[in-house]
Every structure is written in C-alpha cells, then in structure tokens.
Design an enzyme around this catalytic site. Structure first.
Site, PDB file in Angstrom:
ATOM      1  N   SER A  65       0.871  -1.263   0.068  1.00  0.00           N
ATOM      2  CA  SER A  65      -0.241  -0.101   0.011  1.00  0.00           C
ATOM      3  C   SER A  65       0.774   1.266  -0.063  1.00  0.00           C
ATOM      4  O   SER A  65       1.601   1.558  -0.912  1.00  0.00           O
ATOM      5  CB  SER A  65      -1.119   0.087   1.079  1.00  0.00           C
ATOM      6  OG  SER A  65      -2.132   0.878   0.688  1.00  0.00           O
ATOM      7  N   HIS A  70       3.139  14.691   5.197  1.00  0.00           N
ATOM      8  CA  HIS A  70       2.902  16.060   5.027  1.00  0.00           C
ATOM      9  C   HIS A  70       3.535  16.888   6.156  1.00  0.00           C
ATOM     10  O   HIS A  70       3.212  16.655   7.470  1.00  0.00           O
ATOM     11  CB  HIS A  70       1.602  16.250   4.664  1.00  0.00           C
ATOM     12  CG  HIS A  70       0.626  15.437   3.664  1.00  0.00           C
ATOM     13  ND1 HIS A  70       0.905  15.506   2.304  1.00  0.00           N
ATOM     14  CD2 HIS A  70       0.096  14.354   4.106  1.00  0.00           C
ATOM     15  CE1 HIS A  70       0.209  14.524   1.742  1.00  0.00           C
ATOM     16  NE2 HIS A  70      -0.103  13.902   2.956  1.00  0.00           N
ATOM     17  N   CYS A  85      -1.404  -3.444   4.052  1.00  0.00           N
ATOM     18  CA  CYS A  85      -2.059  -4.604   3.837  1.00  0.00           C
ATOM     19  C   CYS A  85      -1.579  -5.851   4.641  1.00  0.00           C
ATOM     20  O   CYS A  85      -0.292  -5.999   4.447  1.00  0.00           O
ATOM     21  CB  CYS A  85      -2.489  -4.961   2.185  1.00  0.00           C
ATOM     22  SG  CYS A  85      -3.450  -3.721   1.674  1.00  0.00           S
TER      23      CYS A  85
END
Length: 119
Positions: A65, A70, A85
């Site tokens: 995944s 940020h 996952c």
C-alpha cells in the site's frame, strides 16, 4: 496484489514538536527507514518540497500500500499516514522510525481496520 490479504490497517499519526521537516533529504531518509522498519516492499518514493523553509509532501508507494507524510516546519508538525495490507508488517516500528527521525516530542495515533471483514 495477488496472494495478499485484502484487509489491512490504516495508521494515522500527528507528530508534534518535530525538527528537520523542511529538509527533503531527512524526509526521504525517514520514509525509507519507516518502510524498512515495517518490513514492507518499496516500489517508488516521491517527494515534493514547497520551497526554502517550507513543507514537504512525500509518499512511499509500497507493494503492500503506502506510507505518506505532509510537513509544516513552521509549526513543527507532520501528518503521517501508514496503510499496510496483511498482518506481517510492523506499523508501530514504521511510526517509531518516523518519530525518531524528526525527534517528535509528542505523537498521537489512530488505527483503522480496512477491507473485507473490517466492519
């Protein structure tokens, strides 16, 4: 992702009191350390800096995944998103790698089960 479990865990974390959040090399190294700590498979890593002393957005694309960040260096704050996952990966170790890399004074996390059977 044939053979992989269709379910996973999504960890959202807010890191406070961080340093080096405007340093693109530090963000790159932190993402790579998180991928390694999680035991995940890195496919690609992309970063975008918003200018001198400004924040950075980055994502590690994984076979399992993704891990993204940020940053807001002016507030010493970073938002981290780890979605993996399967159950063989260590999300806690990935988050620890990120908090250590930026010297976070405080970390708040939320975990969400995703996929089939998560409800």
């Amino acid at each position: 992702m044939s053979g992989a479990s269709p379910t996973g865990t999504h960890l959202l974390a807010d890191l406070y009191g961080c340093s080096r959040l405007a340093d693109i090399k530090a963000v790159d190294a932190a993402l790579r350390a998180a991928v390694s700590a999680a035991g995940a498979t890195l496919l690609d890593l992309r970063l975008h800096g918003f200018g001198e002393g400004m924040g950075i957005t980055g994502v590690a694309l994984l076979a399992e995944s993704h891990i993204s960040i940020h940053t807001w260096p002016e507030h010493g704050y970073a938002a981290v998103d780890i979605f993996l996952c399967g159950e063989r990966h260590d999300l806690g170790a990935a988050l620890a790698a990120m908090t250590d890399a930026f010297g976070a004074a405080r970390c708040e996390e939320r975990r969400i089960a995703r996929g089939f059977g998560a409800a």
